[in-house]
Design an enzyme around this catalytic site. Structure first.
Site, mmCIF file in Angstrom:
data_model
loop_
_atom_site.group_PDB
_atom_site.id
_atom_site.type_symbol
_atom_site.label_atom_id
_atom_site.label_comp_id
_atom_site.label_asym_id
_atom_site.label_seq_id
_atom_site.Cartn_x
_atom_site.Cartn_y
_atom_site.Cartn_z
ATOM 1 N N GLN A 71 19.439 55.690 48.467
ATOM 2 C CA GLN A 71 19.826 56.074 49.583
ATOM 3 C C GLN A 71 19.716 55.398 50.905
ATOM 4 O OE1 GLN A 71 16.865 60.154 50.158
ATOM 5 N NE2 GLN A 71 16.008 58.267 48.004
ATOM 6 N N ARG A 76 25.154 52.044 56.224
ATOM 7 C CA ARG A 76 26.518 50.912 56.643
ATOM 8 C C ARG A 76 26.749 50.028 57.495
ATOM 9 N NH1 ARG A 76 30.983 55.350 56.638
ATOM 10 N NH2 ARG A 76 28.809 56.476 57.471
ATOM 11 N N SER A 84 18.913 41.002 41.718
ATOM 12 C CA SER A 84 19.987 41.176 40.833
ATOM 13 C C SER A 84 19.165 41.581 39.624
ATOM 14 C CB SER A 84 20.989 39.697 40.462
ATOM 15 O OG SER A 84 21.331 40.138 39.613
ATOM 16 N N GLN A 85 19.650 42.043 39.007
ATOM 17 C CA GLN A 85 19.584 42.880 37.778
ATOM 18 C C GLN A 85 20.079 42.180 36.522
ATOM 19 O OE1 GLN A 85 19.352 47.405 37.170
ATOM 20 N NE2 GLN A 85 17.536 47.099 37.855
ATOM 21 N N ARG A 86 21.360 41.406 37.143
ATOM 22 C CA ARG A 86 21.992 40.287 36.039
ATOM 23 C C ARG A 86 20.642 38.924 36.418
ATOM 24 N NH1 ARG A 86 27.622 39.628 37.645
ATOM 25 N NH2 ARG A 86 28.190 39.087 35.154
ATOM 26 N N ARG A 158 20.071 49.312 67.526
ATOM 27 C CA ARG A 158 20.597 50.749 67.196
ATOM 28 C C ARG A 158 20.712 51.538 66.410
ATOM 29 N NH1 ARG A 158 26.822 51.515 69.886
ATOM 30 N NH2 ARG A 158 26.451 53.765 70.021
ATOM 31 N N HIS A 162 19.506 55.063 64.843
ATOM 32 C CA HIS A 162 19.496 55.905 63.932
ATOM 33 C C HIS A 162 19.026 56.321 62.019
ATOM 34 C CE1 HIS A 162 22.976 58.736 61.977
ATOM 35 N NE2 HIS A 162 23.490 57.549 60.889
ATOM 36 N N ARG A 167 15.364 59.176 58.911
ATOM 37 C CA ARG A 167 14.726 58.741 57.492
ATOM 38 C C ARG A 167 12.899 59.183 57.825
ATOM 39 N NH1 ARG A 167 18.127 59.608 53.471
ATOM 40 N NH2 ARG A 167 19.442 58.106 53.021
HETATM 41 C C1 LIG Z 1 18.083 64.347 54.741
HETATM 42 C C2 LIG Z 1 19.043 63.434 53.473
HETATM 43 C C3 LIG Z 1 20.037 64.098 53.094
HETATM 44 C C4 LIG Z 1 21.202 63.882 52.655
HETATM 45 N N1 LIG Z 1 21.830 64.203 51.211
HETATM 46 C C5 LIG Z 1 22.784 63.730 50.568
HETATM 47 C C6 LIG Z 1 23.761 63.944 49.925
HETATM 48 O O1 LIG Z 1 23.421 65.145 48.848
HETATM 49 N N2 LIG Z 1 25.149 64.009 49.409
HETATM 50 C C7 LIG Z 1 25.573 62.254 49.750
HETATM 51 O O2 LIG Z 1 26.469 61.799 49.267
HETATM 52 N N3 LIG Z 1 24.737 62.127 51.177
HETATM 53 C C8 LIG Z 1 23.691 62.111 51.825
HETATM 54 N N4 LIG Z 1 22.778 62.231 52.559
HETATM 55 C C9 LIG Z 1 23.336 60.601 53.031
HETATM 56 C C10 LIG Z 1 24.282 60.465 54.533
HETATM 57 O O3 LIG Z 1 25.381 61.584 54.212
HETATM 58 C C11 LIG Z 1 25.020 59.583 54.712
HETATM 59 O O4 LIG Z 1 25.808 58.985 54.325
HETATM 60 C C12 LIG Z 1 23.486 58.372 55.374
HETATM 61 O O5 LIG Z 1 22.415 59.495 55.663
HETATM 62 C C13 LIG Z 1 24.266 57.692 55.773
HETATM 63 O O6 LIG Z 1 24.297 57.862 57.418
HETATM 64 P P1 LIG Z 1 25.013 57.596 58.244
HETATM 65 O O7 LIG Z 1 27.021 58.047 57.863
HETATM 66 O O8 LIG Z 1 25.295 58.739 59.902
HETATM 67 O O9 LIG Z 1 24.219 56.160 58.724
HETATM 68 P P2 LIG Z 1 25.495 54.127 58.511
HETATM 69 O O10 LIG Z 1 25.943 54.307 58.155
HETATM 70 O O11 LIG Z 1 24.508 53.845 58.520
HETATM 71 O O12 LIG Z 1 26.806 54.606 59.852
HETATM 72 C C14 LIG Z 1 25.481 54.538 61.559
HETATM 73 C C15 LIG Z 1 26.873 55.452 62.010
HETATM 74 O O13 LIG Z 1 27.553 54.872 62.609
HETATM 75 C C16 LIG Z 1 29.338 55.470 62.586
HETATM 76 N N5 LIG Z 1 29.710 54.971 60.933
HETATM 77 C C17 LIG Z 1 30.029 54.384 60.451
HETATM 78 N N6 LIG Z 1 30.327 53.957 59.102
HETATM 79 C C18 LIG Z 1 31.408 54.810 60.607
HETATM 80 C C19 LIG Z 1 33.191 54.865 59.747
HETATM 81 N N7 LIG Z 1 33.318 54.834 58.461
HETATM 82 N N8 LIG Z 1 33.696 56.183 60.773
HETATM 83 C C20 LIG Z 1 32.962 56.759 61.662
HETATM 84 N N9 LIG Z 1 31.630 56.635 61.992
HETATM 85 C C21 LIG Z 1 31.497 55.734 61.131
HETATM 86 C C22 LIG Z 1 28.650 56.878 62.177
HETATM 87 O O14 LIG Z 1 28.844 57.578 63.502
HETATM 88 C C23 LIG Z 1 27.714 57.184 61.824
HETATM 89 O O15 LIG Z 1 26.093 57.930 62.236
HETATM 90 C C24 LIG Z 1 21.576 62.449 52.629
HETATM 91 C C25 LIG Z 1 21.137 62.191 53.588
HETATM 92 C C26 LIG Z 1 20.364 62.587 54.197
HETATM 93 C C27 LIG Z 1 18.962 61.997 55.643
#
Ligand SMILES: Cc1cc2nc3c(=O)[nH]c(=O)nc-3n(C[C@H](O)[C@H](O)[C@H](O)COP(=O)(O)OP(=O)(O)OC[C@H]3O[C@@H](n4cnc5c(N)ncnc54)[C@H](O)[C@@H]3O)c2cc1C
Length: 216
Positions: A71, A76, A84-86, A158, A162, A167
């Site tokens: 999670q 990103r 590492s698990q290796r 920042r 977020h 979380r």
């Molecule tokens: C309660 C909960 C339940 C969830 N359930 C699931 C699930 O069932 N399945 C699942 O797959 N995921 C699930 N997730 C994960 C969720 O979809 C996100 O992948 C995760 O929360 C990371 O969020 P983010 O992409 O906003 O954040 P980050 O990766 O931290 O990015 C921060 C911000 O940067 C910008 N950003 C980053 N990368 C890009 C990009 N490539 N393009 C444009 N803008 C970008 C966006 O504004 C983003 O909000 C869950 C998350 C939560 C909190």
């Protein structure tokens, strides 16, 4: 066993630095650190969040599960270094069970006693694989998802805001929520202005959950 979180490094004077960054946008001269007061609040109220990218925070998180790792790494805008698990021994790998399952295992319900047998035979089986020189990269396929790991993670201000928004919410999964809350407590001590309103959306505004927890 529970995950532990330490703030092992961070940009010095994070609030001041980000205030200077925000002041710089509206000053003729490059502002000094002494100019910083509450200008950070003003910048944040106007949505000028990019200034928070100048401050980074590095945490060491120990004994978190691979469930939570999956999670966590969905975020990103962060840098990760994960055990590492290796390249570490598969001997004595540990895993965490959720409290609700432990309660059942400790009950007198016989149907749950089988877990002890499973647990013991899995450990014996893993040890046999090690003794038979099966490489770690293969043995790890048999680890439960609750297997613990350690990681170092760095995020800027920042991204942390977020991360906390998603979380620290009561609707987030319990392990990552507990870790996020520990992280928030640590950064609030060193950057109180930046993280004054950090947390789920209900802390600073309105809950966005379809099924709210009711404890805004
Ligand atoms: C309660 C909960 C339940 C969830 N359930 C699931 C699930 O069932 N399945 C699942 O797959 N995921 C699930 N997730 C994960 C969720 O979809 C996100 O992948 C995760 O929360 C990371 O969020 P983010 O992409 O906003 O954040 P980050 O990766 O931290 O990015 C921060 C911000 O940067 C910008 N950003 C980053 N990368 C890009 C990009 N490539 N393009 C444009 N803008 C970008 C966006 O504004 C983003 O909000 C869950 C998350 C939560 C909190």
């Amino acid at each position: 066993m529970e995950a532990t979180v330490s703030l092992i490094s961070y940009t010095p004077q994070p609030d001041a630095l980000c205030s200077v960054a925000s002041k710089n946008c509206v000053s003729k001269e490059v502002p000094g650190f002494d100019m910083y007061a509450n200008s950070l609040n003003t910048a944040l109220e106007s949505g000028h969040y990019s200034i928070l990218e100048h401050a980074t925070f590095t945490f060491s998180i120990e004994n978190m599960t691979r469930v939570t790792l999956a999670q966590f790494t969905r975020h990103r805008m962060a840098s990760y270094a994960v055990k590492s698990q290796r390249y570490t021994s598969a001997k004595g790998v540990d895993y965490i069970l959720p409290g609700r399952i432990i309660e059942l295992l400790n009950s007198n319900d016989e149907s749950f006693n089988k877990f002890d047998q499973y647990h013991t035979s899995l450990k014996v089986f893993l040890d046999n694989l090690i003794d038979n020189k099966i490489p770690n990269e293969d043995i790890r396929y048999l680890f439960p998802e609750g297997t613990t790991t350690n990681m170092i993670v760095t995020m800027n201000g920042r991204e942390l805001l977020h991360f906390f928004e998603l979380r620290c919410c009561n609707k987030a999964q319990w392990e990552i929520r507990n870790i996020a809350k520990m992280m928030l407590k640590l950064v609030k001590e060193v950057a109180p202005i930046m993280f004054a309103k950090a947390g789920p959306p209900c802390v600073s505004g309105k809950c966005r959950e379809k099924n709210p927890c009711g404890k805004a």
